[in-house]
Design a protein around this motif. Structure first.
Motif, PDB file in Angstrom:
ATOM      1  N   ALA A  58     -34.020  -3.956  -2.423  1.00 49.21           N
ATOM      2  CA  ALA A  58     -33.752  -3.300  -1.129  1.00 49.21           C
ATOM      3  C   ALA A  58     -32.284  -3.447  -0.742  1.00 49.21           C
ATOM      4  N   LEU A  59     -31.708  -4.631  -0.975  1.00 53.85           N
ATOM      5  CA  LEU A  59     -30.290  -4.859  -0.667  1.00 53.85           C
ATOM      6  C   LEU A  59     -29.379  -3.964  -1.498  1.00 53.85           C
ATOM      7  N   LEU A  60     -29.649  -3.885  -2.810  1.00 54.26           N
ATOM      8  CA  LEU A  60     -28.849  -3.027  -3.689  1.00 54.26           C
ATOM      9  C   LEU A  60     -28.982  -1.563  -3.281  1.00 54.26           C
ATOM     10  N   SER A  61     -30.201  -1.151  -2.962  1.00 58.63           N
ATOM     11  CA  SER A  61     -30.443   0.228  -2.526  1.00 58.63           C
ATOM     12  C   SER A  61     -29.657   0.546  -1.260  1.00 58.63           C
ATOM     13  N   ASP A  62     -29.736  -0.369  -0.284  1.00 52.08           N
ATOM     14  CA  ASP A  62     -29.004  -0.172   0.975  1.00 52.08           C
ATOM     15  C   ASP A  62     -27.501  -0.119   0.738  1.00 52.08           C
ATOM     16  N   SER A  63     -27.020  -0.976  -0.172  1.00 54.49           N
ATOM     17  CA  SER A  63     -25.585  -1.014  -0.462  1.00 54.49           C
ATOM     18  C   SER A  63     -25.111   0.288  -1.098  1.00 54.49           C
ATOM     19  N   PHE A  64     -25.902   0.834  -2.028  1.00 54.05           N
ATOM     20  CA  PHE A  64     -25.565   2.121  -2.648  1.00 54.05           C
ATOM     21  C   PHE A  64     -25.486   3.225  -1.595  1.00 54.05           C
ATOM     22  N   VAL A  65     -26.487   3.254  -0.710  1.00 57.07           N
ATOM     23  CA  VAL A  65     -26.527   4.291   0.328  1.00 57.07           C
ATOM     24  C   VAL A  65     -25.329   4.169   1.258  1.00 57.07           C
ATOM     25  N   LEU A  66     -25.041   2.944   1.711  1.00 55.92           N
ATOM     26  CA  LEU A  66     -23.918   2.737   2.630  1.00 55.92           C
ATOM     27  C   LEU A  66     -22.591   3.092   1.964  1.00 55.92           C
ATOM     28  N   LEU A  67     -22.420   2.683   0.710  1.00 54.57           N
ATOM     29  CA  LEU A  67     -21.162   2.930   0.001  1.00 54.57           C
ATOM     30  C   LEU A  67     -20.935   4.420  -0.229  1.00 54.57           C
ATOM     31  N   LEU A  68     -21.945   5.115  -0.755  1.00 58.45           N
ATOM     32  CA  LEU A  68     -21.785   6.541  -1.064  1.00 58.45           C
ATOM     33  C   LEU A  68     -21.763   7.391   0.207  1.00 58.45           C
ATOM     34  N   SER A  69     -22.536   6.994   1.210  1.00 57.75           N
ATOM     35  CA  SER A  69     -22.481   7.704   2.498  1.00 57.75           C
ATOM     36  C   SER A  69     -21.106   7.559   3.124  1.00 57.75           C
ATOM     37  N   ASN A  70     -20.501   6.381   2.924  1.00 57.26           N
ATOM     38  CA  ASN A  70     -19.148   6.162   3.460  1.00 57.26           C
ATOM     39  C   ASN A  70     -18.125   7.020   2.732  1.00 57.26           C
ATOM     40  N   ILE A  71     -18.309   7.194   1.414  1.00 60.55           N
ATOM     41  CA  ILE A  71     -17.421   8.090   0.661  1.00 60.55           C
ATOM     42  C   ILE A  71     -17.529   9.514   1.213  1.00 60.55           C
ATOM     43  N   GLN A  72     -18.766   9.954   1.472  1.00 61.89           N
ATOM     44  CA  GLN A  72     -18.964  11.285   2.069  1.00 61.89           C
ATOM     45  C   GLN A  72     -18.314  11.363   3.442  1.00 61.89           C
ATOM     46  N   LEU A  73     -18.435  10.278   4.213  1.00 64.05           N
ATOM     47  CA  LEU A  73     -17.854  10.236   5.558  1.00 64.05           C
ATOM     48  C   LEU A  73     -16.337  10.338   5.506  1.00 64.05           C
ATOM     49  N   ILE A  74     -15.718   9.632   4.559  1.00 63.50           N
ATOM     50  CA  ILE A  74     -14.253   9.673   4.402  1.00 63.50           C
ATOM     51  C   ILE A  74     -13.792  11.076   4.027  1.00 63.50           C
ATOM     52  N   LEU A  76     -15.358  13.840   4.621  1.00 66.28           N
ATOM     53  CA  LEU A  76     -15.584  14.717   5.776  1.00 66.28           C
ATOM     54  C   LEU A  76     -14.509  14.503   6.835  1.00 66.28           C
ATOM     55  N   HIS A  77     -14.163  13.238   7.080  1.00 69.02           N
ATOM     56  CA  HIS A  77     -13.178  12.917   8.123  1.00 69.02           C
ATOM     57  C   HIS A  77     -11.812  13.516   7.808  1.00 69.02           C
ATOM     58  N   PHE A  78     -11.419  13.431   6.530  1.00 69.96           N
ATOM     59  CA  PHE A  78     -10.115  13.946   6.135  1.00 69.96           C
ATOM     60  C   PHE A  78     -10.186  15.379   5.613  1.00 69.96           C
ATOM     61  N   ASP A  79     -11.368  15.982   5.743  1.00 66.35           N
ATOM     62  CA  ASP A  79     -11.574  17.381   5.369  1.00 66.35           C
ATOM     63  C   ASP A  79     -11.144  17.651   3.920  1.00 66.35           C
ATOM     64  N   VAL A  80     -11.653  16.795   3.013  1.00 64.85           N
ATOM     65  CA  VAL A  80     -11.302  16.899   1.588  1.00 64.85           C
ATOM     66  C   VAL A  80     -12.469  17.535   0.832  1.00 64.85           C
ATOM     67  N   PRO A  81     -12.304  18.763   0.323  1.00 63.45           N
ATOM     68  CA  PRO A  81     -13.379  19.379  -0.462  1.00 63.45           C
ATOM     69  C   PRO A  81     -13.357  18.875  -1.907  1.00 63.45           C
ATOM     70  N   ILE A  82     -14.523  18.801  -2.533  1.00 65.64           N
ATOM     71  CA  ILE A  82     -14.606  18.434  -3.949  1.00 65.64           C
ATOM     72  C   ILE A  82     -15.494  19.461  -4.657  1.00 65.64           C
ATOM     73  N   GLN A  83     -15.452  19.454  -5.976  1.00 64.97           N
ATOM     74  CA  GLN A  83     -16.276  20.404  -6.714  1.00 64.97           C
ATOM     75  C   GLN A  83     -17.757  20.109  -6.508  1.00 64.97           C
ATOM     76  N   VAL A  84     -18.549  21.169  -6.456  1.00 68.41           N
ATOM     77  CA  VAL A  84     -19.969  21.044  -6.126  1.00 68.41           C
ATOM     78  C   VAL A  84     -20.702  20.151  -7.125  1.00 68.41           C
ATOM     79  N   TRP A  85     -20.375  20.246  -8.417  1.00 65.96           N
ATOM     80  CA  TRP A  85     -21.092  19.435  -9.412  1.00 65.96           C
ATOM     81  C   TRP A  85     -20.893  17.941  -9.169  1.00 65.96           C
ATOM     82  N   LEU A  86     -19.684  17.553  -8.728  1.00 67.44           N
ATOM     83  CA  LEU A  86     -19.412  16.155  -8.421  1.00 67.44           C
ATOM     84  C   LEU A  86     -20.149  15.734  -7.151  1.00 67.44           C
TER      85      LEU A  86
END
Length: 314
Positions: A58-74, A76-86
Motif C-alpha cells: 500500500a505504501l509503495l502504491s501510494d508513493s507511485f501515485v503521489l510521485l507520478l501525479s506530482n509529475i502531471q501537476l508540474i 500542468l502548472h508550467f503548461d508543458v505538453p508531452i507526446q501522447v504515447w509518453l
C-alpha cells in the motif's frame, strides 16, 4: 487596465502559492512513505508477516501515485505538453496504482477478519508465500479497469494521435462522453464490491468483539478500529472515482473553475486517503512504531557523531 493587471497578478500569486504549498505537502508525505518503507526492510519480522507486507505494498502504491501525479501537476502548472504515447505510460501507472491501493486495503481487511474470526487458520492462510500470491492477484484485479479504460482510448484514436503533443491529463484523452461514463461506472462497480467485503468483515469482527473478554476483547476492538479506518479510506477512494466525471464536465464549461476543483479534489480525495496508511500502521501499530523510532534515533545519533567528529579532532 491597471485594475485588470492587479487582479491578474493577484490570481497568479495565488496559483504559485497554492502550487508551492502542495509541493511541500507532497514532498513531506513521499518522504514519510520512503522512511516507513526503509523501516519495513530493516526488520525480518515485517517482511515475513502478511499484514506488514500488504502495508508495504500500500505504501509503495501510494508513493507511485503521489510521485507520478506530482509529475502531471508540474507539467500542468508550467503548461508543458508531452507526446501522447509518453503520457499514456504515466497514465497507465497512475490508473493501475489508484486501484491497487483500495484493493490492497480490502485484502488487509480480509486478513484482519481471518486473524480475529479464524485465528486457528490464520497461520495457514496468511503465510509469506500466500501473501505473495495475494499481491499478484491484487495487481491482476487492479489491471482490469486500467486495460478497459485504455481500450476505449485505443479504439477511438488514430495512430497520428499518439505522436501529438498535449497536456498530460487522462480527461483530455477521453474525447467522448460515453468514455467518461464507462470509466466512472467501472469504478463504482469495483468499489461497491470492496465496500460489501469491508462491511461483511466489520459485522463479523463486531460479533467476535461482543463475545470476547480480557486481552482478546482489547485486541478485537483494535482490529475493529483498523477495519473502520480502512472503510473510511475506501469511502474517500470511492468519492475520488467520481472526481474525473465532475472535472471533465467542468473542463467543458470553465477552465479556471476546473483547475480550482481539481486542486481541492486532489487534496481531499487523492492525498488524504494516502496519508491515512502511515497513520494506521506507522503510528498506531506499536511494533512498527518502536522499530521506526529505533531507526530514526540510530540515524540521528550517527549524523550527530559525524558532525561532532571534525570538532573533536580539531
Amino acid at each position: 487596465m491597471a485594475a485588470n493587471n492587479s487582479v491578474t497578478g493577484d490570481d497568479l500569486w495565488y496559483v504559485h502559492v497554492r502550487y508551492s504549498t502542495l509541493q511541500v505537502v507532497l514532498v513531506f508525505f513521499i518522504s514519510s512513505n520512503l522512511l516507513l518503507i526503509i523501516t519495513f526492510f530493516k526488520k525480518e519480522y515485517f517482511y515475513t508477516t502478511a499484514r506488514y507486507i500488504l502495508f508495504a505494498v500500500a505504501l509503495l502504491s501510494d508513493s507511485f501515485v503521489l510521485l507520478l501525479s506530482n509529475i502531471q501537476l508540474i507539467l500542468l502548472h508550467f503548461d508543458v505538453p508531452i507526446q501522447v504515447w509518453l503520457c499514456i505510460i504515466i497514465v497507465v501507472v497512475v490508473i493501475l496504482y489508484l486501484t491497487v491501493t483500495p484493493v490492497t486495503l480490502t485484502v488487509m481487511t480480509l486478513e484482519r477478519y481471518v486473524a480475529i474470526c479464524m485465528p486457528l487458520r490464520h497461520g495457514e492462510l496468511c503465510t509469506t508465500r500466500n501473501t505473495m500470491h495475494f499481491i499478484l492477484i491484487i495487481h491482476g484485479l487492479s489491471s482490469v479497469p486500467c486495460i478497459l479504460i485504455l481500450s476505449t482510448i485505443f479504439v477511438s484514436a488514430s495512430l497520428s494521435f499518439y505522436k501529438q503533443y498535449q497536456i498530460c491529463l487522462v480527461e483530455l484523452m477521453l474525447v467522448h462522453v460515453w468514455q467518461h461514463n464507462f470509466r466512472a461506472g467501472l469504478y463504482q462497480v469495483q468499489f461497491l464490491i470492496m465496500c460489501i467485503i469491508v462491511i461483511f468483515c466489520y459485522v463479523k469482527i463486531m460479533k467476535v468483539a461482543k463475545a470476547a473478554s480480557g486481552e482478546d476483547k482489547k485486541s478485537t476492538k483494535k482490529g475493529l478500529r483498523t477495519v473502520l479506518l480502512h472503510g473510511f479510506q475506501l469511502l474517500l477512494c470511492l468519492i475520488q472515482m467520481w472526481c474525473p466525471l465532475i472535472e471533465s464536465s467542468l473542463l467543458q464549461i470553465n477552465v479556471t473553475l476546473y483547475v480550482v476543483v481539481r486542486y481541492i479534489n486532489f487534496i481531499l480525495f487523492y492525498l488524504a486517503p494516502r496519508c491515512l496508511s502511515p497513520l494506521i500502521y506507522g503510528l498506531r501499530d506499536e511494533v512498527f512504531f518502536r522499530a521506526l523510532k529505533h531507526y530514526l534515533f540510530s540515524r540521528l545519533k550517527r549524523v550527530l557523531e559525524i558532525a561532532v567528529s571534525p570538532i573533536c579532532l580539531a
